[in-house]
Scaffold this active site. Structure first.
Site, PDB file in Angstrom:
ATOM      1  N   ASN A   9       0.758  -1.091   0.050  1.00  0.00           N
ATOM      2  CA  ASN A   9      -0.021  -0.069  -0.307  1.00  0.00           C
ATOM      3  C   ASN A   9       0.933   1.151   0.206  1.00  0.00           C
ATOM      4  O   ASN A   9       1.437   1.460   1.055  1.00  0.00           O
ATOM      5  CB  ASN A   9      -0.991  -0.106   1.295  1.00  0.00           C
ATOM      6  N   LYS A  11       0.267   4.304  -0.409  1.00  0.00           N
ATOM      7  CA  LYS A  11      -0.403   5.566   0.154  1.00  0.00           C
ATOM      8  C   LYS A  11      -0.124   6.672  -0.655  1.00  0.00           C
ATOM      9  O   LYS A  11      -0.027   6.340  -1.864  1.00  0.00           O
ATOM     10  CB  LYS A  11      -0.150   5.691   1.695  1.00  0.00           C
ATOM     11  N   HIS A  95      -9.687   1.308   4.308  1.00  0.00           N
ATOM     12  CA  HIS A  95      -8.507   1.702   5.374  1.00  0.00           C
ATOM     13  C   HIS A  95      -8.767   2.442   6.338  1.00  0.00           C
ATOM     14  O   HIS A  95      -9.582   3.398   6.141  1.00  0.00           O
ATOM     15  CB  HIS A  95      -7.311   2.000   4.305  1.00  0.00           C
ATOM     16  N   GLU A  97      -6.937   4.786   7.439  1.00  0.00           N
ATOM     17  CA  GLU A  97      -6.822   6.411   6.912  1.00  0.00           C
ATOM     18  C   GLU A  97      -8.067   6.852   6.406  1.00  0.00           C
ATOM     19  O   GLU A  97      -8.598   8.287   6.513  1.00  0.00           O
ATOM     20  CB  GLU A  97      -5.611   6.647   6.461  1.00  0.00           C
ATOM     21  N   GLU A 167      -5.779  -4.746  10.576  1.00  0.00           N
ATOM     22  CA  GLU A 167      -4.738  -3.509  10.867  1.00  0.00           C
ATOM     23  C   GLU A 167      -5.042  -2.904  12.057  1.00  0.00           C
ATOM     24  O   GLU A 167      -5.707  -2.063  11.937  1.00  0.00           O
ATOM     25  CB  GLU A 167      -4.881  -2.665   9.429  1.00  0.00           C
ATOM     26  N   GLY A 173       2.155   2.609  10.826  1.00  0.00           N
ATOM     27  CA  GLY A 173       3.144   3.636  10.673  1.00  0.00           C
ATOM     28  C   GLY A 173       3.705   4.119  11.756  1.00  0.00           C
ATOM     29  O   GLY A 173       4.363   5.047  11.969  1.00  0.00           O
ATOM     30  N   SER A 213       3.013  -1.817  10.306  1.00  0.00           N
ATOM     31  CA  SER A 213       4.436  -1.968  10.747  1.00  0.00           C
ATOM     32  C   SER A 213       4.833  -3.456  10.397  1.00  0.00           C
ATOM     33  O   SER A 213       6.030  -3.803  11.217  1.00  0.00           O
ATOM     34  CB  SER A 213       4.786  -1.697  11.964  1.00  0.00           C
TER      35      SER A 213
HETATM   36  P1  PGA Z   1       2.700   0.395   7.558  1.00  0.00           P
HETATM   37  O1  PGA Z   1       1.154   0.556   7.038  1.00  0.00           O
HETATM   38  O2  PGA Z   1       3.387  -0.667   7.276  1.00  0.00           O
HETATM   39  O3  PGA Z   1       3.482   1.493   7.404  1.00  0.00           O
HETATM   40  O4  PGA Z   1       2.294   0.313   9.000  1.00  0.00           O
HETATM   41  C1  PGA Z   1       0.108  -0.415   6.758  1.00  0.00           C
HETATM   42  C2  PGA Z   1      -1.037   0.063   6.174  1.00  0.00           C
HETATM   43  O5  PGA Z   1      -1.560   0.915   6.640  1.00  0.00           O
HETATM   44  O6  PGA Z   1      -1.497  -0.756   5.103  1.00  0.00           O
END
Ligand code: PGA
Length: 251
Positions: A9, A11, A95, A97, A167, A173, A213
């Site tokens: 992803n 982003k 997601h 976000e 998630e 993140g 992460s």
């Molecule tokens: P990350 O993001 O691996 O940077 O924690 C995962 C995601 O939000 O899909």
């Protein structure tokens, strides 16, 4: 046997030039990789260029969001038909976000999931609790509500065509990964809920990714858990070497 699926992803990262360079870095190791399904999800602006670069490879293309309508007066939105035209196979939906910053509810996610499936796109449906919810002992109720709401009304065929991504919001993140035991517990819960919504045999066929992460150092342990069928990778998907290492850890 569920085939593992590792998706990047990206982003809101990667210009077209950067996206092409990243794909060029992935291809030597992943273009003919068959043991694990590999997907990259660039931003909309890079989809066409990445799609062209992926032709003839074993790497699939995904988008990070879409609208549920085919076309119309929805300024700034992108439709499932537009994604199909670019040979997208997957689309990330719901997601955290999107849920947090763009107020997507389970009902909106559900509309998008149904639209994606009706267009032959495989949705990657994200669910996960916040730290506050975890500390309040609400993991089971939050996950149950999200899974039931986001996947309401699907047929058994449609749920098997979907991927779920667990998630935990507190792990995205942040560098804080769920332990493999914490992740496994929620993956097993999601499979149990799917068993109640559909039937246990159908639930056994649905792939559930972990995201938050995930990196080369922790991927193998997470991916060895019985109900963890892959990863949705953010930060570590932006560098060819770390994404390749995670894909290989899924074998
Ligand atoms: P990350 O993001 O691996 O940077 O924690 C995962 C995601 O939000 O899909």
């Amino acid at each position: 046997m569920r085939k593992k699926i590792v998706a990047g992803n990206w982003k809101m990262n990667m210009t077209v030039a950067e996206a092409k360079a990243l794909v060029a870095g992935l291809k030597p190791e992943l273009a003919n990789f068959r043991e694990v399904e590999v997907v990259v999800c660039p931003p909309f602006t890079a989809l066409a260029a990445v799609s062209a670069e992926l032709q003839g490879t074993n790497i699939d293309l995904g988008a990070q969001n879409m609208h549920w309508e085919k076309s119309g007066a929805y300024t700034g939105e992108v439709s499932p038909e537009m994604l199909r035209e670019l040979f997208c196979h997957y689309v990330i939906l719901g997601h955290s976000e999107r849920r947090t910053y763009f107020h997507e509810t389970d009902e909106i996610v559900n509309r998008k999931v149904k639209a994606a499936l009706s267009w032959g796109l495989h949705p990657i449906v994200c669910v996960g609790e916040t730290l506050q919810q975890r500390e309040a002992g609400e993991v089971e109720s939050v996950i149950t509500t999200q899974v039931r709401g986001s996947l309401a009304g699907l047929s058994p065929r449609e749920i098997l065509d979907s991927v779920i991504a667990y998630e935990p919001v507190w792990a995205i993140g942040t560098g804080k990964t769920a332990t493999s035991a914490q992740a496994q517990e929620v993956h097993a819960l999601i499979r149990k809920i799917l068993g109640q919504m559909f039937d246990p045999a159908v639930a056994q066929g649905v792939r559930i990714q972990y995201g938050g992460s995930m990196k080369p150092a922790n991927a193998r342990e997470l991916l060895s858990m019985p109900d963890i069928d892959g990863g949705l990778i953010g930060g570590a998907a932006l560098k060819a070497d770390s994404f390749i290492a995670i894909a290989k850890a899924a074998i």
